[in-house]
Design an enzyme around this catalytic site. Sequence first.
Site, PDB file in Angstrom:
ATOM      1  N   LYS A 169       0.830  -1.202   0.000  1.00 27.79           N
ATOM      2  CA  LYS A 169       0.000   0.000   0.000  1.00 27.79           C
ATOM      3  C   LYS A 169       0.867   1.256   0.000  1.00 27.79           C
ATOM      4  O   LYS A 169       0.520   2.278  -0.609  1.00 27.79           O
ATOM      5  CB  LYS A 169      -0.933  -0.003   1.225  1.00 27.79           C
ATOM      6  N   GLU A 197       0.765   6.695  -6.847  1.00 29.66           N
ATOM      7  CA  GLU A 197      -0.337   7.663  -6.921  1.00 29.66           C
ATOM      8  C   GLU A 197       0.208   9.090  -6.977  1.00 29.66           C
ATOM      9  O   GLU A 197      -0.279   9.927  -7.745  1.00 29.66           O
ATOM     10  CB  GLU A 197      -1.224   7.470  -5.690  1.00 29.66           C
TER      11      GLU A 197
END
Length: 306
Positions: free
Chosen positions: A174, A181
């Site tokens: 993550k 991102e």
Amino acid sequence: MKLAMVGLGKMGGNMVRRLCQGGIEVIGIDSNAEVRKQLAQETGMGMAPTVAAAVKKLEGPRVFWVMLPSGKPTEKVIKELERRLEFGDIVIDGGNSNYKDSQRRSAILAQSGIGFIDVGTSGGVWGLANGYCMMAGGEQRHIDVVEPILKVLAPAADKGWAHVGPAGAGHFTKMVHNGIEYGLMQAYAEGFDLMRSKREFNLDMAQVAEVWRHGSVVQSWLLDLTAEALSENKELTDVAPFVPDSGEGRWTVTESIDQGVPLPVISLALQMRFASQDAEGYSNKMLSVMRNAFGGHAIKEANGET
């Protein structure tokens, strides 16, 4: 299947909603009594004012999902769970904790026979409707116990979630996800800025974003959200040029340094966020002074005069 959810904020609250819709029994724990009450009335979840109270309402193996900010809030709750839970119970950390903390917590809980699963969770406010992308780290025997929970929270029972490795692996993947991102967001932002500055073409940013959404190589959910935002506010009026950074971006860059793996795009995207947060602009003032010193170039004063 029954579990306790610690933390009923935006993410935790929506996860409770999705779990209840999927037939999972939930006991919600939050320091805000009004939040607990409203969510219970909406979803039918059970309530507990404290972790200690929730422990009494669950039968073994108890499952506690912690959905709190990383750092001290999560550490405090997991330490309490270590004291109150018993052999065979399971703790899930679904927040954005550092993967090294997850490895440490797993080892500590294991000494008492308590299972630990770190779930890197993506989906944000859209997770309730679309499901959450989840990357789980931990032992397979513990994953098997909580699998019904993961299947309900995921976009589909067989999609959008995976057991990616041992404890820490969920939060590690993550962390990297969030670093990527950063890079994607920075690339979109720079590209649209360049198009907007080409005044002779008078490009409609909302139109371009909408065109790119269909059949383009750069189409993505992130672009979908960008197109929607531009359709409502093309000039982004009343939006401050300030972009906060979360811990995951910093951790990703730090990990690249530790491993000696080059991450130029992600690293620069993080640096650009730092730059947006610099209200004083001291380094740029220094550049102006130096340029004047060696080249005699005019200095623009704060009032706009030169």
